[in-house]
Design an enzyme around this catalytic site. Structure first.
Site, PDB file in Angstrom:
ATOM      1  N   GLU A   1     -86.999 -95.009 -13.204  1.00 43.04           N
ATOM      2  CA  GLU A   1     -87.032 -95.570 -14.557  1.00 43.04           C
ATOM      3  C   GLU A   1     -88.170 -96.573 -14.631  1.00 43.04           C
ATOM      4  O   GLU A   1     -88.844 -96.824 -13.630  1.00 43.04           O
ATOM      5  CB  GLU A   1     -85.702 -96.247 -14.876  1.00 43.04           C
ATOM      6  CG  GLU A   1     -85.363 -97.387 -13.918  1.00 43.04           C
ATOM      7  CD  GLU A   1     -84.021 -98.049 -14.202  1.00 43.04           C
ATOM      8  OE1 GLU A   1     -83.558 -97.978 -15.346  1.00 43.04           O
ATOM      9  OE2 GLU A   1     -83.461 -98.649 -13.266  1.00 43.04           O
TER      10      GLU A   1
ATOM     11  N   LYS B   1     -76.355-104.465 -13.554  1.00 41.48           N
ATOM     12  CA  LYS B   1     -77.378-105.246 -14.261  1.00 41.48           C
ATOM     13  C   LYS B   1     -77.220-106.690 -13.804  1.00 41.48           C
ATOM     14  O   LYS B   1     -76.604-107.526 -14.471  1.00 41.48           O
ATOM     15  CB  LYS B   1     -77.186-105.094 -15.778  1.00 41.48           C
ATOM     16  CG  LYS B   1     -78.449-105.393 -16.578  1.00 41.48           C
ATOM     17  CD  LYS B   1     -78.356-104.834 -17.981  1.00 41.48           C
ATOM     18  CE  LYS B   1     -79.413-105.395 -18.906  1.00 41.48           C
ATOM     19  NZ  LYS B   1     -80.790-105.064 -18.545  1.00 41.48           N
TER      20      LYS B   1
ATOM     21  N   ARG C   1     -70.242-102.037 -19.689  1.00 45.58           N
ATOM     22  CA  ARG C   1     -71.242-102.081 -18.602  1.00 45.58           C
ATOM     23  C   ARG C   1     -71.247-103.458 -17.932  1.00 45.58           C
ATOM     24  O   ARG C   1     -71.372-103.564 -16.708  1.00 45.58           O
ATOM     25  CB  ARG C   1     -72.632-101.721 -19.148  1.00 45.58           C
ATOM     26  CG  ARG C   1     -73.685-101.595 -18.047  1.00 45.58           C
ATOM     27  CD  ARG C   1     -74.984-100.998 -18.564  1.00 45.58           C
ATOM     28  NE  ARG C   1     -75.690-101.916 -19.447  1.00 45.58           N
ATOM     29  CZ  ARG C   1     -76.834-101.623 -20.057  1.00 45.58           C
ATOM     30  NH1 ARG C   1     -77.398-100.426 -19.901  1.00 45.58           N
ATOM     31  NH2 ARG C   1     -77.424-102.505 -20.836  1.00 45.58           N
TER      32      ARG C   1
HETATM   33  N1  PXG Z   1     -83.524 -99.848 -17.140  1.00 39.29           N
HETATM   34  C1  PXG Z   1     -83.545-101.149 -16.812  1.00 39.29           C
HETATM   35  C2  PXG Z   1     -83.889-101.536 -15.435  1.00 39.29           C
HETATM   36  C3  PXG Z   1     -83.211-102.115 -17.778  1.00 39.29           C
HETATM   37  O1  PXG Z   1     -83.205-103.409 -17.469  1.00 39.29           O
HETATM   38  C4  PXG Z   1     -82.913-100.327 -19.382  1.00 39.29           C
HETATM   39  C5  PXG Z   1     -83.220 -99.432 -18.379  1.00 39.29           C
HETATM   40  C6  PXG Z   1     -82.531 -99.809 -20.726  1.00 39.29           C
HETATM   41  O2  PXG Z   1     -81.130 -99.987 -20.938  1.00 39.29           O
HETATM   42  P1  PXG Z   1     -80.538-100.249 -22.389  1.00 39.29           P
HETATM   43  O3  PXG Z   1     -79.098-100.363 -22.157  1.00 39.29           O
HETATM   44  O4  PXG Z   1     -81.140-101.534 -22.911  1.00 39.29           O
HETATM   45  O5  PXG Z   1     -80.922 -99.087 -23.217  1.00 39.29           O
HETATM   46  C7  PXG Z   1     -82.887-101.686 -19.085  1.00 39.29           C
HETATM   47  C8  PXG Z   1     -82.526-102.694 -20.122  1.00 39.29           C
HETATM   48  C9  PXG Z   1     -86.279-107.077 -22.282  1.00 39.29           C
HETATM   49  C10 PXG Z   1     -85.040-106.300 -22.179  1.00 39.29           C
HETATM   50  O6  PXG Z   1     -86.243-108.157 -22.911  1.00 39.29           O
HETATM   51  C11 PXG Z   1     -84.868-105.336 -21.195  1.00 39.29           C
HETATM   52  C12 PXG Z   1     -83.669-104.614 -21.151  1.00 39.29           C
HETATM   53  C13 PXG Z   1     -82.706-104.850 -22.055  1.00 39.29           C
HETATM   54  C14 PXG Z   1     -82.906-105.817 -23.021  1.00 39.29           C
HETATM   55  C15 PXG Z   1     -84.074-106.541 -23.100  1.00 39.29           C
HETATM   56  O7  PXG Z   1     -87.310-106.632 -21.757  1.00 39.29           O
HETATM   57  N2  PXG Z   1     -83.534-103.699 -20.173  1.00 39.29           N
END
Ligand code: PXG
Length: 285
Positions: free
Chosen positions: A184, A151, A52
């Site tokens: 989301e 991201k 990713r």
């Molecule tokens: N949507 C968004 C916009 C994100 O930033 C997710 C979904 C979930 O994706 P993953 O791959 O993590 O299942 C994310 C990921 C934090 C933090 O500290 C946030 C994310 C990842 C890691 C830490 O709040 N967001």
């Protein structure tokens, strides 16, 4: 002992881990990142996170200056240097130091940063009782403007939504896309359960393809729960039997109230609880 941070092949004490103020990562949010977990010394779905990251970089014409294998080694070494078994890994690749203008061609080399740290977890109570969220007015980035699949270091869209949520007393907030469909949350993907089926917005709704989301879809299919990636509206959320969020930090967290409407019977539902258990087995053996 001070925490060690990896920058460009070297480990620095946290206090000395510094990047140029001319770096376009800072000046413009020009860069990409990943948030990853390590459980018992093993990095969770590292390959998917690296894929990713590389896809995000490719989409913004950013060439990551090391290979995926080198990145994986660098992550392992940084975790080891800090003695972290269970923790959080933040990988950041910036465009590098440039001029005060936008032109990325005038930037030096991209900077690769790896931070490994303890993780700030949601309170355990939320997993037992469930979370309350609201829908916020901040619309998720239009995919044709800046794809939510990237991201990128520019997380203002999510931060504005997060602020709206926090002002309403909610630690997570639901974002709709430009068509008014459910997209989301600010840092988590959303799932609904309706008549025993799992429903979640598709990629085309303008979401980050969450790695926890993927893992949960796999888990559900393994337990013969049907999963549909389908456009959803707020109405679908309100009438759902169960609702939960997935993300690297949150893992699988139940939602019991959305916009003051009680979801199901107001407690985490059976499918949500099953998937939480399944995810725990997956990550903690
Ligand atoms: N949507 C968004 C916009 C994100 O930033 C997710 C979904 C979930 O994706 P993953 O791959 O993590 O299942 C994310 C990921 C934090 C933090 O500290 C946030 C994310 C990842 C890691 C830490 O709040 N967001």
């Amino acid at each position: 002992m001070s925490l060690k941070v990896y920058i460009g092949g070297k480990l620095y004490d946290k206090e000395d881990a510094k990047i140029s103020v001319y770096d376009h990562g800072l000046l413009y949010g020009d860069g990409v990142f990943e948030g990853i977990r390590s459980y018992g010394g093993k990095v969770f779905r590292l390959k998917q996170h690296l894929d990713r990251l590389w896809d995000s970089a490719k989409a913004i014409w950013l060439a990551i200056p090391i290979t995926k294998e080198e990145m994986a080694d660098a992550i392992e070494n940084t975790l080891k240097a800090n003695g972290i078994q269970d923790g959080y890994i933040r990988v950041v690749v910036t465009r590098g130091a440039g001029t005060l203008g936008l032109d990325p061609n005038r930037c030096s080399d991209p900077q690769v940063i790896i931070i490994t740290d303890r993780i700030a977890l949601y309170p355990e109570e939320l997993y037992q009782k469930g979370l309350e969220i609201i829908t916020v007015s901040t619309v998720r980035n239009h995919p044709a403007a800046l794809s939510p699949r990237v991201k990128s270091l520019n997380y203002l869209n999510n931060i504005l939504a997060k602020i709206e949520g926090l002002q309403a007393g909610c630690i997570e907030a639901l974002m709709l896309n430009h068509k008014g469909e459910v997209a989301e949350c600010t840092g988590d993907n959303i799932f609904l359960v309706r008549n025993g089926r799992l429903l979640t917005p598709p990629n085309e709704a303008g979401i980050l393809e969450g790695i926890t989301r993927d893992a949960v879809i796999d888990l559900a299919r393994q337990s013969e729960i049907e999963v549909r990636e389908t456009p959803l509206t707020k109405h679908d959320v309100y009438i759902s039997d169960e609702c939960f969020l997935t993300g690297t930090a949150a893992e699988v967290v139940p939602v019991v109230k959305v916009d003051s409407r009680i979801i199901g019977d107001g407690a985490p539902g059976p499918i949500t609880r099953r998937l939480i258990e399944g995810f725990h087995r997956l990550t903690r053996g």
